[in-house]
Design a protein around this motif. Structure first.
Motif, mmCIF file in Angstrom:
data_model
loop_
_atom_site.group_PDB
_atom_site.id
_atom_site.type_symbol
_atom_site.label_atom_id
_atom_site.label_comp_id
_atom_site.label_asym_id
_atom_site.label_seq_id
_atom_site.Cartn_x
_atom_site.Cartn_y
_atom_site.Cartn_z
ATOM 1 N N LEU A 5 0.829 -1.412 -0.121
ATOM 2 C CA LEU A 5 0.139 -0.245 -0.023
ATOM 3 C C LEU A 5 0.752 1.361 0.203
ATOM 4 O O LEU A 5 0.224 2.421 -0.153
ATOM 5 C CB LEU A 5 -0.894 -0.062 1.219
ATOM 6 N N LEU A 6 2.152 1.187 0.483
ATOM 7 C CA LEU A 6 2.981 2.287 0.516
ATOM 8 C C LEU A 6 3.571 2.778 -0.907
ATOM 9 O O LEU A 6 4.449 1.766 -1.402
ATOM 10 C CB LEU A 6 3.814 2.244 1.696
ATOM 11 N N THR A 20 -0.733 6.404 -1.316
ATOM 12 C CA THR A 20 -1.180 5.114 -1.642
ATOM 13 C C THR A 20 -2.147 4.769 -3.089
ATOM 14 O O THR A 20 -2.266 5.832 -3.446
ATOM 15 C CB THR A 20 -1.956 4.788 -0.385
ATOM 16 N N LEU A 28 -4.358 2.064 5.536
ATOM 17 C CA LEU A 28 -2.935 2.238 5.921
ATOM 18 C C LEU A 28 -2.978 3.031 7.120
ATOM 19 O O LEU A 28 -1.983 2.829 8.122
ATOM 20 C CB LEU A 28 -2.035 2.574 4.713
ATOM 21 N N ASN A 48 -6.123 8.993 -1.193
ATOM 22 C CA ASN A 48 -5.087 8.126 -1.607
ATOM 23 C C ASN A 48 -3.858 8.620 -0.844
ATOM 24 O O ASN A 48 -2.593 8.379 -1.458
ATOM 25 C CB ASN A 48 -4.801 8.026 -3.057
#
Length: 75
Positions: A5-6, A20, A28, A48
């Motif tokens: 996710l990162l 993200t 996250l 995001n």
């Protein structure tokens, strides 16, 4: 969760911005908050993007290094 996710991290002063995939920032952020990192004062999630407020510029730099390492991102 971090490697998936990162996407990127960037920061200035005591602020750290994490990118993200679309719709993943909230998940996250929940994971970061659950870890209770001592460097973090608070977090705000968008769709995001995550804004992380660190305790100091030094804490922000240490946290960024740690998160990049965990996510497998270049330092």
């Amino acid at each position: 969760l971090l490697p998936a996710l990162l996407l990127s991290l960037d920061g200035v002063g005591n602020l750290l911005v994490a990118k993200t995939p679309a719709g993943a920032a909230s998940a996250l952020t929940e994971a970061l908050d659950a870890q209770s990192f001592s460097e973090i004062v608070g977090t705000i999630a968008g769709d995001n993007t995550i804004l992380v407020v660190a305790r100091s510029p030094r804490a922000r730099a240490a946290l960024a290094h740690r998160l990049k390492e965990l996510a497998g991102l270049p330092a």
